[in-house]
Design an enzyme around this catalytic site. Structure first.
Site, PDB file in Angstrom:
ATOM      1  N   LYS A 284       0.849  -1.198   0.000  1.00 54.35           N
ATOM      2  CA  LYS A 284       0.000   0.000   0.000  1.00 54.35           C
ATOM      3  C   LYS A 284       0.888   1.252   0.000  1.00 54.35           C
ATOM      4  O   LYS A 284       2.019   1.206   0.474  1.00 54.35           O
ATOM      5  CB  LYS A 284      -0.862   0.027   1.274  1.00 54.35           C
ATOM      6  CG  LYS A 284      -2.008  -0.961   1.283  1.00 54.35           C
ATOM      7  CD  LYS A 284      -2.835  -0.801   2.537  1.00 54.35           C
ATOM      8  CE  LYS A 284      -3.983  -1.787   2.582  1.00 54.35           C
ATOM      9  NZ  LYS A 284      -5.011  -1.550   1.554  1.00 54.35           N
ATOM     10  N   ARG A 358     -10.471 -11.484   1.675  1.00 55.61           N
ATOM     11  CA  ARG A 358     -11.322 -12.535   1.112  1.00 55.61           C
ATOM     12  C   ARG A 358     -10.622 -13.895   1.136  1.00 55.61           C
ATOM     13  O   ARG A 358     -11.278 -14.923   1.143  1.00 55.61           O
ATOM     14  CB  ARG A 358     -11.743 -12.152  -0.317  1.00 55.61           C
ATOM     15  CG  ARG A 358     -10.580 -11.947  -1.252  1.00 55.61           C
ATOM     16  CD  ARG A 358     -10.957 -11.128  -2.483  1.00 55.61           C
ATOM     17  NE  ARG A 358     -11.058  -9.700  -2.190  1.00 55.61           N
ATOM     18  CZ  ARG A 358     -11.388  -8.775  -3.081  1.00 55.61           C
ATOM     19  NH1 ARG A 358     -11.671  -9.115  -4.335  1.00 55.61           N
ATOM     20  NH2 ARG A 358     -11.453  -7.508  -2.737  1.00 55.61           N
TER      21      ARG A 358
HETATM   22  N1  BES Z   1      -8.230  -3.725   4.251  1.00 50.79           N
HETATM   23  C1  BES Z   1      -8.403  -3.307   2.915  1.00 50.79           C
HETATM   24  C2  BES Z   1      -9.714  -2.574   2.671  1.00 50.79           C
HETATM   25  C3  BES Z   1      -9.864  -1.228   3.336  1.00 50.79           C
HETATM   26  C4  BES Z   1      -9.613  -0.084   2.621  1.00 50.79           C
HETATM   27  C5  BES Z   1     -10.344  -1.127   4.619  1.00 50.79           C
HETATM   28  C6  BES Z   1      -9.790   1.150   3.219  1.00 50.79           C
HETATM   29  C7  BES Z   1     -10.517   0.103   5.214  1.00 50.79           C
HETATM   30  C8  BES Z   1     -10.252   1.246   4.507  1.00 50.79           C
HETATM   31  C9  BES Z   1      -8.370  -4.513   1.979  1.00 50.79           C
HETATM   32  O1  BES Z   1      -7.585  -5.575   2.390  1.00 50.79           O
HETATM   33  C10 BES Z   1      -7.853  -4.044   0.679  1.00 50.79           C
HETATM   34  O2  BES Z   1      -6.722  -3.649   0.631  1.00 50.79           O
HETATM   35  N2  BES Z   1      -8.667  -4.099  -0.371  1.00 50.79           N
HETATM   36  C11 BES Z   1      -8.293  -3.670  -1.641  1.00 50.79           C
HETATM   37  C12 BES Z   1      -8.777  -4.693  -2.637  1.00 50.79           C
HETATM   38  C13 BES Z   1      -8.281  -4.491  -4.025  1.00 50.79           C
HETATM   39  C14 BES Z   1      -6.789  -4.724  -4.100  1.00 50.79           C
HETATM   40  C15 BES Z   1      -9.024  -5.425  -4.943  1.00 50.79           C
HETATM   41  C16 BES Z   1      -8.932  -2.322  -1.919  1.00 50.79           C
HETATM   42  O3  BES Z   1     -10.066  -2.109  -1.487  1.00 50.79           O
HETATM   43  O4  BES Z   1      -8.282  -1.476  -2.510  1.00 50.79           O
HETATM   44 MN    MN Z   2      -5.563  -5.354   1.799  1.00 53.62          MN
END
Ligand code: BES
Ligand code: MN
Ligand code: ZN
Length: 502
Positions: A284, A358
């Protein structure tokens, strides 16, 4: 780890509020009232007419959560606080909960150990049991502040006692019933918040499992923890893959509430507990990465919910499954392009290691479905897309059974934790099909919350299932009226209200 919580004891007494000796008396008003309601006439008299003067001058507008405090010197109550309930037509239990929470937040800054509440006197059409519940929830949730690491300038949290005053014996009895319910719900939510607020350096899958075990013992729940070796034997390769790059190995935590004699599982709750989500090799960006300590909040809410269910003695057999991993970049991390075989036997191609939630959930959902429950509900901070779709005003609610979704939505309404339904049918599943495996773990930017849910739906078989994406609401940086910055414990009370409705 976390500071010990100072809970507010709430009790009900059959007494006229103006006669109860206390440091503070709290009363409520509807927006823009120009005359003093009858129910407060006696209080105003004791307070030397100050309240009626204030109302008649129109200085107190009584917007929702507005407060003002008056000093009464000689009265049995040293202070009287007016708190606004907003529009009378829009009065809900949530407004009472907010008003109670707002009042104790202000009271915390004053020297008040004993508080009398008569905020329900004006709202004679809400039933007394719900009044007791809402006030108990509001004051306890409102009082909590995450300040474990402040060495100075802490908000005072010395002991506070709240007495709900009502002159009708029948009301007092009903209020007492509600207080018991509210105390359990508030406790579950607060435990979720306390766990949720811990940072990745103090909590990891192993220590989360230990904390869950301690809470289980205190609340009469069974606790079983599967470590990485056991997960390997069971072929829970999703939970293992995500944690592969971390020195802190993955766990699957299982808590059981046995609410009835017969064997069998009625309800399974599943919660994502990624104790820190760096994104893994699909790292990230730095900005905001610290908020990913809250990526365990689904799991924390599940722990809070089953604690509350146990305290309430809900007569159902409930199992909570909390898959937990730390998602880190490392020489041993799982990689984009890897394919693994999930616990269900379905193969998954990893396109992005940041879509990890997931992958831990799919194994837990399959395991839960094997118990043949009447319903399975999962909670997860799953997608940033949920934040984009709904903002921070709603959690996203999805599922494969409309009746179940409606029942949870109703629980959410009662709890004041709004949820908005999104679709997750066939079309979204198409987005999740891989050319080289059964599924892939990302389905592109379009409808990200829906395609993630469609992926999860592939692991529940024919179990009635609902999914609550709490990514937008699990934490807040705002000072909300009665809910401070940090982990919110969202969905604990909504789900327990659903369980109570069964
Ligand atoms: N934990 C994150 C989702 C999240 C984002 C929670 C912002 C709280 C605030 C999750 O694991 C994630 O990173 N999801 C990605 C998925 C994508 C790579 C398909 C996302 O939402 O960007
Ligand atoms: Mn994630
Ligand atoms: Zn995540």
């Amino acid at each position: 780890m976390a500071t010990k919580l100072k809970k507010i004891t709430v009790s009900a007494q059959c007494v006229a509020p103006e006669q109860n000796k206390s440091d503070l008396l709290v009363i409520s008003f509807f927006k823009d009232s120009k005359t003093l309601p009858n129910c407060y006439k006696a209080i105003d008299k004791v307070a030397g007419g100050q309240i009626s003067t204030m109302i008649e001058l129109g200085d107190f507008k009584a917007s929702l959560n507005e407060t003002t405090t008056l000093y009464t010197a000689k009265a049995p109550f040293a202070r009287v606080m007016l708190v606004g309930l907003g529009d009378p037509d829009a009065l809900t239990l949530n407004n009472l909960r907010l008003a109670a929470g707002t009042a104790v937040r202000v009271a915390s800054k004053l020297n008040t150990a004993k508080v009398t509440m008569a905020i329900h006197a004006i709202a004679d059409d809400v039933d007394a049991e719900h009044v007791g519940q809402a006030i108990t929830e509001g004051v306890n949730i409102g009082r909590y502040d995450y300040q474990d690491f402040l060495t100075k300038d802490k908000v005072d949290t010395t002991t506070m006692k709240v007495i709900i005053a009502d002159t009708k014996e029948a009301n007092v009895k009903a209020i007492r019933k509600g207080i018991k319910v509210g105390a359990a719900l508030a406790d579950g939510q607060l435990q979720a918040r306390i766990l949720g607020n811990t940072h990745g350096g103090e909590i990891n899958p192993g220590t989360l499992a230990a904390a869950a075990g301690k809470l289980a013992r205190a609340n009469g729940l069974q606790c079983k923890v599967f470590n990485d070796k056991q997960l390997k034997d069971m072929k829970m390769n999703g939970i293992l893959a995500v944690g592969q790059g971390s020195a802190n190995k993955s766990r699957l935590i299982m808590l059981t509430h046995k609410g009835r004699k017969a064997a069998g599982t009625d309800i399974v709750l599943v919660g994502k507990a990624v104790t820190f989500d760096s994104g893994g090799l699909s790292l990230k960006p730095s900005a905001g990465m610290e908020t990913m300590k809250h990526d365990k909040c689904g799991g924390c809410s599940v722990i809070g919910a089953i604690i509350a269910a146990a305290q309430l003695g809900i007569k159902k057999n409930i199992v909570a499954l909390i898959p937990s991993a730390e998602n880190m970049p490392d020489g041993n991390s799982y990689r984009p392009g890897d394919v693994f075989t999930s616990y269900s036997g379905k193969t998954v191609e990893v396109l992005n290691t940041d879509a990890e939630g997931r992958l831990i959930l799919c194994d837990a959902l399959t395991y839960g479905a094997q118990m043949k429950p009447a319903a399975m509900i999962d909670m997860a901070t799953l997608t940033g897309a949920a934040v984009v779709a709904l903002g921070t005003h709603y959690a996203a609610l999805l599922g494969n059974d409309q009746e179940l979704v409606d029942a949870i939505k109703q629980g959410a309404k009662v709890a004041g934790e709004p949820m908005w339904q999104l679709p997750c049918d066939e079309g979204y599943l198409e987005q999740m099909k891989s050319r080289i495996a059964d599924l892939k773990n990302t389905g592109g930017r379009q409808g990200g919350t829906c395609s993630a849910a469609a992926f999860l739906g592939e692991f529940v078989g024919d179990t009635k299932w609902a999914h609550i994406d709490i990514a937008a609401v699990a934490d807040t940086d705002k000072e909300q009226p009665y809910r401070t910055h940090g982990a919110t414990g969202y969905a604990v009370r909504a789900v327990v209200e659903y369980l109570r409705s069964l």
